[in-house]
Write a protein that holds these residues in place. Sequence first.
Motif, PDB file in Angstrom:
ATOM      1  N   GLY A   1     -10.112 -13.128   7.321  1.00  0.00           N
ATOM      2  CA  GLY A   1     -10.484 -12.979   5.924  1.00  0.00           C
ATOM      3  C   GLY A   1     -11.667 -12.049   5.741  1.00  0.00           C
ATOM      4  N   GLY A   2     -12.236 -11.583   6.866  1.00  0.00           N
ATOM      5  CA  GLY A   2     -13.407 -10.714   6.803  1.00  0.00           C
ATOM      6  C   GLY A   2     -13.052  -9.237   6.840  1.00  0.00           C
ATOM      7  N   LYS A   3     -14.055  -8.427   7.067  1.00  0.00           N
ATOM      8  CA  LYS A   3     -13.893  -6.974   7.095  1.00  0.00           C
ATOM      9  C   LYS A   3     -13.160  -6.552   8.363  1.00  0.00           C
ATOM     10  CE  LYS A   3     -16.700  -2.759   6.632  1.00  0.00           C
ATOM     11  NZ  LYS A   3     -16.153  -2.319   5.340  1.00  0.00           N
ATOM     12  N   LEU A   4     -12.224  -5.641   8.232  1.00  0.00           N
ATOM     13  CA  LEU A   4     -11.464  -5.143   9.367  1.00  0.00           C
ATOM     14  C   LEU A   4     -12.131  -3.909   9.952  1.00  0.00           C
ATOM     15  CD1 LEU A   4      -7.863  -5.453   7.887  1.00  0.00           C
ATOM     16  CD2 LEU A   4      -8.875  -6.925   9.631  1.00  0.00           C
ATOM     17  N   GLU A   5     -12.156  -3.828  11.272  1.00  0.00           N
ATOM     18  CA  GLU A   5     -12.709  -2.661  11.944  1.00  0.00           C
ATOM     19  C   GLU A   5     -11.705  -1.504  11.889  1.00  0.00           C
ATOM     20  OE1 GLU A   5     -15.765  -2.535  13.038  1.00  0.00           O
ATOM     21  OE2 GLU A   5     -16.114  -4.646  12.495  1.00  0.00           O
ATOM     22  N   GLN A   6     -12.184  -0.309  12.178  1.00  0.00           N
ATOM     23  CA  GLN A   6     -11.333   0.874  12.083  1.00  0.00           C
ATOM     24  C   GLN A   6     -10.075   0.744  12.934  1.00  0.00           C
ATOM     25  OE1 GLN A   6     -12.751   4.625  13.812  1.00  0.00           O
ATOM     26  NE2 GLN A   6     -11.944   5.703  12.040  1.00  0.00           N
ATOM     27  N   ARG A   7     -10.234   0.319  14.181  1.00  0.00           N
ATOM     28  CA  ARG A   7      -9.076   0.205  15.062  1.00  0.00           C
ATOM     29  C   ARG A   7      -8.095  -0.835  14.528  1.00  0.00           C
ATOM     30  NH1 ARG A   7      -6.334   3.416  18.387  1.00  0.00           N
ATOM     31  NH2 ARG A   7      -4.671   2.122  19.217  1.00  0.00           N
ATOM     32  N   GLU A   8      -8.608  -1.907  13.966  1.00  0.00           N
ATOM     33  CA  GLU A   8      -7.744  -2.943  13.422  1.00  0.00           C
ATOM     34  C   GLU A   8      -6.946  -2.431  12.229  1.00  0.00           C
ATOM     35  OE1 GLU A   8     -10.354  -6.950  14.486  1.00  0.00           O
ATOM     36  OE2 GLU A   8     -10.834  -5.794  12.676  1.00  0.00           O
ATOM     37  N   LEU A   9      -7.580  -1.589  11.410  1.00  0.00           N
ATOM     38  CA  LEU A   9      -6.891  -1.031  10.247  1.00  0.00           C
ATOM     39  C   LEU A   9      -5.791  -0.060  10.673  1.00  0.00           C
ATOM     40  CD1 LEU A   9     -10.021  -0.497   8.027  1.00  0.00           C
ATOM     41  CD2 LEU A   9      -8.029  -1.853   7.349  1.00  0.00           C
ATOM     42  N   ILE A  10      -6.077   0.762  11.675  1.00  0.00           N
ATOM     43  CA  ILE A  10      -5.059   1.689  12.175  1.00  0.00           C
ATOM     44  C   ILE A  10      -3.889   0.916  12.761  1.00  0.00           C
ATOM     45  CG2 ILE A  10      -4.585   3.509  13.851  1.00  0.00           C
ATOM     46  CD1 ILE A  10      -7.488   4.421  13.512  1.00  0.00           C
ATOM     47  N   ASP A  11      -4.188  -0.130  13.534  1.00  0.00           N
ATOM     48  CA  ASP A  11      -3.133  -0.968  14.107  1.00  0.00           C
ATOM     49  C   ASP A  11      -2.317  -1.646  13.007  1.00  0.00           C
ATOM     50  OD1 ASP A  11      -3.836  -0.290  16.663  1.00  0.00           O
ATOM     51  OD2 ASP A  11      -4.985  -2.103  17.064  1.00  0.00           O
ATOM     52  N   LEU A  12      -3.011  -2.117  11.971  1.00  0.00           N
ATOM     53  CA  LEU A  12      -2.322  -2.773  10.862  1.00  0.00           C
ATOM     54  C   LEU A  12      -1.392  -1.791  10.165  1.00  0.00           C
ATOM     55  CD1 LEU A  12      -1.881  -5.164   8.958  1.00  0.00           C
ATOM     56  CD2 LEU A  12      -3.941  -4.468   7.709  1.00  0.00           C
ATOM     57  N   GLY A  13      -1.866  -0.568   9.943  1.00  0.00           N
ATOM     58  CA  GLY A  13      -1.012   0.446   9.352  1.00  0.00           C
ATOM     59  C   GLY A  13       0.212   0.724  10.210  1.00  0.00           C
ATOM     60  N   GLY A  14       0.024   0.748  11.524  1.00  0.00           N
ATOM     61  CA  GLY A  14       1.148   0.936  12.427  1.00  0.00           C
ATOM     62  C   GLY A  14       2.143  -0.208  12.362  1.00  0.00           C
ATOM     63  N   THR A  15       1.626  -1.426  12.251  1.00  0.00           N
ATOM     64  CA  THR A  15       2.510  -2.596  12.119  1.00  0.00           C
ATOM     65  C   THR A  15       3.338  -2.505  10.845  1.00  0.00           C
ATOM     66  OG1 THR A  15       0.998  -4.026  13.353  1.00  0.00           O
ATOM     67  CG2 THR A  15       2.558  -5.107  11.891  1.00  0.00           C
ATOM     68  N   LEU A  16       2.678  -2.118   9.748  1.00  0.00           N
ATOM     69  CA  LEU A  16       3.389  -1.976   8.476  1.00  0.00           C
ATOM     70  C   LEU A  16       4.436  -0.874   8.570  1.00  0.00           C
ATOM     71  CD1 LEU A  16       0.388  -2.252   5.987  1.00  0.00           C
ATOM     72  CD2 LEU A  16       2.015  -4.024   6.628  1.00  0.00           C
ATOM     73  N   GLY A  17       4.061   0.251   9.183  1.00  0.00           N
ATOM     74  CA  GLY A  17       5.013   1.346   9.343  1.00  0.00           C
ATOM     75  C   GLY A  17       6.221   0.917  10.149  1.00  0.00           C
ATOM     76  N   GLY A  18       5.984   0.148  11.213  1.00  0.00           N
ATOM     77  CA  GLY A  18       7.088  -0.341  12.029  1.00  0.00           C
ATOM     78  C   GLY A  18       7.980  -1.301  11.273  1.00  0.00           C
ATOM     79  N   ALA A  19       7.380  -2.151  10.434  1.00  0.00           N
ATOM     80  CA  ALA A  19       8.163  -3.096   9.640  1.00  0.00           C
ATOM     81  C   ALA A  19       9.073  -2.361   8.663  1.00  0.00           C
ATOM     82  CB  ALA A  19       7.235  -4.047   8.883  1.00  0.00           C
ATOM     83  N   LEU A  20       8.565  -1.303   8.072  1.00  0.00           N
ATOM     84  CA  LEU A  20       9.380  -0.526   7.135  1.00  0.00           C
ATOM     85  C   LEU A  20      10.488   0.227   7.865  1.00  0.00           C
ATOM     86  CD1 LEU A  20       6.479   0.876   4.935  1.00  0.00           C
ATOM     87  CD2 LEU A  20       8.057  -0.970   4.329  1.00  0.00           C
ATOM     88  N   LEU A  21      10.157   0.780   9.031  1.00  0.00           N
ATOM     89  CA  LEU A  21      11.159   1.493   9.823  1.00  0.00           C
ATOM     90  C   LEU A  21      12.308   0.580  10.234  1.00  0.00           C
ATOM     91  CD1 LEU A  21       8.869   3.639  12.135  1.00  0.00           C
ATOM     92  CD2 LEU A  21      10.588   4.535  10.571  1.00  0.00           C
ATOM     93  N   SER A  22      11.975  -0.600  10.722  1.00  0.00           N
ATOM     94  CA  SER A  22      13.002  -1.512  11.225  1.00  0.00           C
ATOM     95  C   SER A  22      13.920  -2.014  10.123  1.00  0.00           C
ATOM     96  CB  SER A  22      12.349  -2.701  11.939  1.00  0.00           C
ATOM     97  OG  SER A  22      11.602  -3.491  11.030  1.00  0.00           O
ATOM     98  N   ARG A  23      13.444  -1.984   8.886  1.00  0.00           N
ATOM     99  CA  ARG A  23      14.249  -2.443   7.749  1.00  0.00           C
ATOM    100  C   ARG A  23      14.949  -1.293   7.032  1.00  0.00           C
ATOM    101  NH1 ARG A  23      10.350  -5.751   8.985  1.00  0.00           N
ATOM    102  NH2 ARG A  23      10.442  -7.986   8.540  1.00  0.00           N
ATOM    103  N   LYS A  24      14.808  -0.077   7.571  1.00  0.00           N
ATOM    104  CA  LYS A  24      15.456   1.115   7.011  1.00  0.00           C
ATOM    105  C   LYS A  24      15.091   1.313   5.542  1.00  0.00           C
ATOM    106  CE  LYS A  24      19.331   0.699  10.206  1.00  0.00           C
ATOM    107  NZ  LYS A  24      20.812   0.641  10.368  1.00  0.00           N
ATOM    108  N   ILE A  25      13.835   1.049   5.224  1.00  0.00           N
ATOM    109  CA  ILE A  25      13.347   1.210   3.856  1.00  0.00           C
ATOM    110  C   ILE A  25      12.925   2.662   3.647  1.00  0.00           C
ATOM    111  CG2 ILE A  25      11.547   0.518   2.230  1.00  0.00           C
ATOM    112  CD1 ILE A  25      11.528  -2.222   3.692  1.00  0.00           C
ATOM    113  N   THR A  26      13.460   3.301   2.613  1.00  0.00           N
ATOM    114  CA  THR A  26      13.203   4.727   2.402  1.00  0.00           C
ATOM    115  C   THR A  26      12.025   5.004   1.478  1.00  0.00           C
ATOM    116  OG1 THR A  26      14.829   4.762   0.606  1.00  0.00           O
ATOM    117  CG2 THR A  26      15.603   5.333   2.817  1.00  0.00           C
ATOM    118  N   ALA A  27      11.557   4.000   0.752  1.00  0.00           N
ATOM    119  CA  ALA A  27      10.392   4.174  -0.118  1.00  0.00           C
ATOM    120  C   ALA A  27       9.709   2.826  -0.281  1.00  0.00           C
ATOM    121  CB  ALA A  27      10.794   4.742  -1.478  1.00  0.00           C
TER     122      ALA A  27
END
Length: 289
Positions: free
Chosen positions: A96-122
């Motif tokens: 629930g606290g502040k995320l560090e830079q590496r954690e934010l980049i990893d989180l963005g990667g996780t989100l990107g992977g979730a969208l890719l695996s679901r074949k979401i185009t937008a």
Amino acid sequence: MALGCTNKAFQIPMTEHLTLRFRPLDGRTDGTLVLLANNELGLGAVGRSLDKKSGGHLTRAAKACAFDGSRKAIADVLAPAGLDADRVLLAGTGTGGKLEQRELIDLGGTLGGALLSRKITAAAIVAETGAGPLDAHETADLALGALLRSYSFKKYRTKCGEGGQAPGRRGAATLTVLCKAPDAVEAQFVSRRGLAEGVFLARDLVNEPANALGPVEFAERAVRLTEMGVEVKVLGVPELEEEGMKALLAVGQGSVRPSRLVVMQWLGADSRKAKPIAFVGKGVVFDTG
């Protein structure tokens, strides 16, 4: 950069990746929407408003699938009641606290992977947590992670599926980041986009097969960096002999392809007093030895 043993065109980027847009937090909430939630299912203001509008459907669905908001956890809520969104993905931040830079980049990667695996185009991501909206630096790091995760190398695929797309084409082609102060985020993302393009270039070079990328082709690719202000000097076999680089030339004799050595200089420091940084690398185009 010593090259012991692509196409010749230099392009950045050469690969498919998503298009990023930055919009205000009060932007669209239809289509596919991604909300960040901490390990206590704490949502940001937009998420809480949507959950209330849905009659608590989002939090009930999260609990039903045992989503606990831990890092890299994803809950997929389809056709949530009372909302314009067709789909809501809840992504765990792990804290629930502040995320560090590496954690934010990893989180963005996780989100990107979730969208890719679901074949979401937008899709649209709401850049806020239970602690409030992410600032410009944090939002840009989140977007960087999603962009890096979108990388794919399909240059040599010859068969196409429906619509002329290469087989396996999937994932978010457009990602809208709903954030505080989009203009400030855009400004912060400029350098991060450059970083991602550099990463994509390196990945493209690594993925090129040895029969397409030899020392000559690699050197030619490096020369194109002069378009970006890099000073590039290429040493061929005569120059290498003159410099007495017999070990490099000896290795190169094992191939019909001639050896090359590339010297690149970037004089981009803010001050002339800045100490130079030197990298010596082996550009492996076939056998690592």
